[in-house]
Design a protein around this motif. Structure first.
Motif, PDB file in Angstrom:
ATOM      1  N   UNK A 151       0.864  -1.177   0.000  1.00  0.00           N
ATOM      2  CA  UNK A 151       0.000   0.000   0.000  1.00  0.00           C
ATOM      3  C   UNK A 151       0.897   1.221   0.000  1.00  0.00           C
ATOM      4  N   UNK A 152       0.578   2.157  -0.889  1.00  0.00           N
ATOM      5  CA  UNK A 152       1.347   3.404  -0.949  1.00  0.00           C
ATOM      6  C   UNK A 152       0.387   4.574  -0.792  1.00  0.00           C
ATOM      7  N   UNK A 153       0.814   5.559   0.000  1.00  0.00           N
ATOM      8  CA  UNK A 153       0.104   6.814   0.181  1.00  0.00           C
ATOM      9  C   UNK A 153       1.007   7.911  -0.370  1.00  0.00           C
ATOM     10  N   UNK A 154       0.503   8.716  -1.294  1.00  0.00           N
ATOM     11  CA  UNK A 154       1.242   9.874  -1.790  1.00  0.00           C
ATOM     12  C   UNK A 154       0.425  11.110  -1.434  1.00  0.00           C
ATOM     13  N   UNK A 155       1.046  12.007  -0.681  1.00  0.00           N
ATOM     14  CA  UNK A 155       0.359  13.210  -0.211  1.00  0.00           C
ATOM     15  C   UNK A 155       1.021  14.452  -0.767  1.00  0.00           C
ATOM     16  N   UNK A 156       0.204  15.334  -1.326  1.00  0.00           N
ATOM     17  CA  UNK A 156       0.686  16.651  -1.752  1.00  0.00           C
ATOM     18  C   UNK A 156       0.426  17.599  -0.594  1.00  0.00           C
ATOM     19  N   UNK A 157       1.491  18.203  -0.094  1.00  0.00           N
ATOM     20  CA  UNK A 157       1.374  19.108   1.043  1.00  0.00           C
ATOM     21  C   UNK A 157       1.007  20.507   0.566  1.00  0.00           C
ATOM     22  N   UNK A 158       0.144  21.162   1.283  1.00  0.00           N
ATOM     23  CA  UNK A 158      -0.315  22.510   0.942  1.00  0.00           C
ATOM     24  C   UNK A 158      -0.761  22.610  -0.518  1.00  0.00           C
ATOM     25  N   UNK A 159      -1.729  21.809  -0.935  1.00  0.00           N
ATOM     26  CA  UNK A 159      -2.144  21.814  -2.346  1.00  0.00           C
ATOM     27  C   UNK A 159      -2.815  23.124  -2.729  1.00  0.00           C
ATOM     28  N   UNK A 160      -2.622  23.546  -3.976  1.00  0.00           N
ATOM     29  CA  UNK A 160      -3.219  24.801  -4.434  1.00  0.00           C
ATOM     30  C   UNK A 160      -4.685  24.625  -4.830  1.00  0.00           C
ATOM     31  N   UNK A 161      -5.545  24.420  -3.830  1.00  0.00           N
ATOM     32  CA  UNK A 161      -6.958  24.167  -4.142  1.00  0.00           C
ATOM     33  C   UNK A 161      -7.881  25.225  -3.541  1.00  0.00           C
ATOM     34  N   UNK A 162      -7.320  26.368  -3.206  1.00  0.00           N
ATOM     35  CA  UNK A 162      -8.157  27.468  -2.736  1.00  0.00           C
ATOM     36  C   UNK A 162      -8.675  27.279  -1.327  1.00  0.00           C
ATOM     37  N   UNK A 163      -7.805  27.301  -0.383  1.00  0.00           N
ATOM     38  CA  UNK A 163      -8.199  27.161   1.009  1.00  0.00           C
ATOM     39  C   UNK A 163      -7.015  26.702   1.839  1.00  0.00           C
ATOM     40  N   UNK A 164      -7.228  26.645   3.129  1.00  0.00           N
ATOM     41  CA  UNK A 164      -6.181  26.216   4.040  1.00  0.00           C
ATOM     42  C   UNK A 164      -6.285  24.703   4.212  1.00  0.00           C
ATOM     43  N   UNK A 165      -5.599  23.966   3.331  1.00  0.00           N
ATOM     44  CA  UNK A 165      -5.648  22.507   3.319  1.00  0.00           C
ATOM     45  C   UNK A 165      -4.237  21.980   3.559  1.00  0.00           C
ATOM     46  N   UNK A 166      -4.097  21.155   4.583  1.00  0.00           N
ATOM     47  CA  UNK A 166      -2.770  20.616   4.921  1.00  0.00           C
ATOM     48  C   UNK A 166      -2.219  19.727   3.815  1.00  0.00           C
ATOM     49  N   UNK A 167      -3.057  18.795   3.315  1.00  0.00           N
ATOM     50  CA  UNK A 167      -2.579  17.877   2.287  1.00  0.00           C
ATOM     51  C   UNK A 167      -3.752  17.164   1.633  1.00  0.00           C
ATOM     52  N   UNK A 168      -3.501  16.643   0.457  1.00  0.00           N
ATOM     53  CA  UNK A 168      -4.404  15.701  -0.197  1.00  0.00           C
ATOM     54  C   UNK A 168      -3.613  14.416  -0.386  1.00  0.00           C
ATOM     55  N   UNK A 169      -4.281  13.289  -0.177  1.00  0.00           N
ATOM     56  CA  UNK A 169      -3.580  12.009  -0.214  1.00  0.00           C
ATOM     57  C   UNK A 169      -4.305  11.019  -1.114  1.00  0.00           C
ATOM     58  N   UNK A 170      -3.516  10.322  -1.907  1.00  0.00           N
ATOM     59  CA  UNK A 170      -4.012   9.204  -2.707  1.00  0.00           C
ATOM     60  C   UNK A 170      -3.425   7.937  -2.103  1.00  0.00           C
ATOM     61  N   UNK A 171      -4.265   6.932  -1.902  1.00  0.00           N
ATOM     62  CA  UNK A 171      -3.833   5.650  -1.334  1.00  0.00           C
ATOM     63  C   UNK A 171      -4.260   4.538  -2.280  1.00  0.00           C
ATOM     64  N   UNK A 172      -3.304   3.688  -2.661  1.00  0.00           N
ATOM     65  CA  UNK A 172      -3.615   2.551  -3.526  1.00  0.00           C
ATOM     66  C   UNK A 172      -2.926   1.314  -2.954  1.00  0.00           C
ATOM     67  N   UNK A 173      -3.642   0.200  -2.989  1.00  0.00           N
ATOM     68  CA  UNK A 173      -3.131  -1.092  -2.525  1.00  0.00           C
ATOM     69  C   UNK A 173      -3.116  -2.064  -3.695  1.00  0.00           C
ATOM     70  N   UNK A 174      -2.074  -2.887  -3.717  1.00  0.00           N
ATOM     71  CA  UNK A 174      -1.961  -3.910  -4.764  1.00  0.00           C
ATOM     72  C   UNK A 174      -1.479  -5.205  -4.130  1.00  0.00           C
ATOM     73  N   UNK A 175      -2.036  -6.326  -4.610  1.00  0.00           N
ATOM     74  CA  UNK A 175      -1.593  -7.652  -4.183  1.00  0.00           C
ATOM     75  C   UNK A 175      -0.898  -8.340  -5.348  1.00  0.00           C
ATOM     76  N   UNK A 176       0.077  -9.185  -5.017  1.00  0.00           N
ATOM     77  CA  UNK A 176       0.763  -9.951  -6.050  1.00  0.00           C
ATOM     78  C   UNK A 176      -0.212 -10.969  -6.623  1.00  0.00           C
ATOM     79  N   UNK A 177      -0.217 -11.069  -7.950  1.00  0.00           N
ATOM     80  CA  UNK A 177      -1.054 -12.070  -8.604  1.00  0.00           C
ATOM     81  C   UNK A 177      -0.370 -13.418  -8.509  1.00  0.00           C
ATOM     82  N   UNK A 178      -1.167 -14.429  -8.218  1.00  0.00           N
ATOM     83  CA  UNK A 178      -0.588 -15.771  -8.061  1.00  0.00           C
ATOM     84  C   UNK A 178      -0.622 -16.553  -9.326  1.00  0.00           C
TER      85      UNK A 178
END
Length: 120
Positions: free
Chosen positions: A93-120
């Motif tokens: 699982x990886x989380x990538x967060x953009x800190x202080x995103x330019x989205x018009x407001x006081x926002x600490x971060x936006x985060x995308x989280x994706x999980x992947x399992x190995x195919x058997x």
């Protein structure tokens, strides 16, 4: 199974849909969690029997250096490389967060989280 976490990797990168974002860049935070069988390495005390978190950190830094419009794309690239380069990883699982995103407001971060399992 066991867990390895690599947390709060701080990176400066050039991701975003706005032209300014790809020119001036932004601060990012990346967190990673991988599942693997850690029993062999616990017995042998040998690096080759475990998931090398130095490798994981390098993959993240290299993939974050490639500009993308979307953080989803960056997450997918990171996960793809982890599964290619380390056969011991069963799930990640990886989380990538953009800190202080330019989205018009006081926002600490936006985060995308994706999980992947190995195919058997």
């Amino acid at each position: 199974m066991g867990l390895i976490k690599v947390e709060n990797i701080r990176v400066f990168a050039y991701h975003g849909c706005l032209k300014e974002e790809t020119k001036i860049g932004s601060d990012y935070r990346v967190d990673l969690q991988v599942k693997a069988n850690l029993q062999p390495s616990a017995k042998t005390d040998t690096l080759s029997d475990t998931v090398d978190y130095v490798l994981l950190n390098r993959i993240i830094k290299e993939e974050m250096a490639i500009p993308s419009h979307l953080l989803e794309t960056v997450c997918k690239r990171i996960l793809k490389r982890i599964f290619i380069e380390d056969s011991l990883v069963e799930k990640a699982t990886v989380w990538v967060s953009k800190l202080n995103p330019p989205i018009g407001g006081d926002v600490e971060k936006v985060t995308i989280k994706i999980t992947k399992k190995r195919k058997k």
